[in-house]
Design an enzyme around this catalytic site. Sequence first.
Site, PDB file in Angstrom:
ATOM      1  N   ASN A 105       0.800  -1.223   0.000  1.00 16.52           N
ATOM      2  CA  ASN A 105       0.000   0.000   0.000  1.00 16.52           C
ATOM      3  C   ASN A 105       0.832   1.273   0.000  1.00 16.52           C
ATOM      4  O   ASN A 105       0.317   2.353  -0.311  1.00 16.52           O
ATOM      5  CB  ASN A 105      -0.967   0.007   1.198  1.00 16.52           C
ATOM      6  CG  ASN A 105      -0.266  -0.209   2.519  1.00 16.52           C
ATOM      7  OD1 ASN A 105       0.491  -1.160   2.694  1.00 16.52           O
ATOM      8  ND2 ASN A 105      -0.523   0.666   3.481  1.00 16.52           N
ATOM      9  N   HIS A 106       2.133   1.195   0.330  1.00 15.10           N
ATOM     10  CA  HIS A 106       2.987   2.382   0.313  1.00 15.10           C
ATOM     11  C   HIS A 106       3.909   2.432  -0.915  1.00 15.10           C
ATOM     12  O   HIS A 106       4.760   3.317  -1.004  1.00 15.10           O
ATOM     13  CB  HIS A 106       3.842   2.443   1.575  1.00 15.10           C
ATOM     14  CG  HIS A 106       3.055   2.589   2.838  1.00 15.10           C
ATOM     15  ND1 HIS A 106       2.146   3.596   3.032  1.00 15.10           N
ATOM     16  CD2 HIS A 106       3.044   1.841   3.975  1.00 15.10           C
ATOM     17  CE1 HIS A 106       1.595   3.475   4.239  1.00 15.10           C
ATOM     18  NE2 HIS A 106       2.119   2.409   4.824  1.00 15.10           N
ATOM     19  N   HIS A 114      -0.081  -8.782   0.056  1.00  9.22           N
ATOM     20  CA  HIS A 114       0.089  -7.694   1.018  1.00  9.22           C
ATOM     21  C   HIS A 114      -1.281  -7.310   1.552  1.00  9.22           C
ATOM     22  O   HIS A 114      -2.024  -6.566   0.921  1.00  9.22           O
ATOM     23  CB  HIS A 114       0.759  -6.513   0.316  1.00  9.22           C
ATOM     24  CG  HIS A 114       1.399  -5.540   1.248  1.00  9.22           C
ATOM     25  ND1 HIS A 114       2.628  -5.778   1.821  1.00  9.22           N
ATOM     26  CD2 HIS A 114       0.988  -4.339   1.725  1.00  9.22           C
ATOM     27  CE1 HIS A 114       2.958  -4.753   2.586  1.00  9.22           C
ATOM     28  NE2 HIS A 114       1.973  -3.865   2.556  1.00  9.22           N
TER      29      HIS A 114
END
Length: 261
Positions: free
Chosen positions: A67-68, A153
């Site tokens: 997500n980053h 993830h």
Amino acid sequence: MRILAIGDVCGSIGCNTVRNILPKLKKEKDINFVVINGENSADGNGITPSSAQALFSCGADVITGGNHSLRRKEICSMMEENYFLLRPDNLPEELAGNGYCLVDCGYTSVAVINLSGTIYLETLNATSPFEKADLLIEHAKSQGAKIILIDFHAEATSEKRALGIYLDGKVSAFWGTHTHVQTNDAQILPCGTGYITDIGMTGPIQSVLGVKSSIIISRLKDKNTTEKFVLADGKCMLNGCIFDINNNTGITESIEIINFS
């Protein structure tokens, strides 16, 4: 083939830990292939070209994300140019990069798939990881992949477990990332897929998921959301998992949790 998956690398302190441990670990464990989750490898969150290059230089064959992955805009051009730097493939198509690569190892070929969960990560606008996994697995097989690996993830253990069981027998190994806490459930599923809910993180031991504990306690206890995340320091650990996979059948024959400090 012995494949090592390394959990979420936290900042430069995590990159240094990989640099100090990985070369010796590869030799001692006779590792043939390394996948590292690097979406938090830059100081201050995200991944940058310099932190990505640091992990490739340490011995990563493929870097996966989460997500980053696209938080730092300077990584976008490298995402487009470097086939082995991935972000979850089920994120919106207009974003830079993709979540699939095929690596020709000579004696076999390895497909690496990176996907995002959807539970508690709704802001990513990710599509169904189940549908995307099916599509990418078929694509990998059409390209002749003998070994297929998935880094999922995701936040929810239930989503990780459900997708892992759904893909049992369709992929060689499936591991979860994102929650930074290594789970004690490494196993070979009934149809031969190596599985672990989360492989953990690479970063400071005395922390909350890599961040200074006082900051997280303040956010949770006092509702203080103004203080920025700062990585903790001190002694670090390297978490991961080794999957011993048959080159001909593509199934996992043994699995070993890694936790070095």
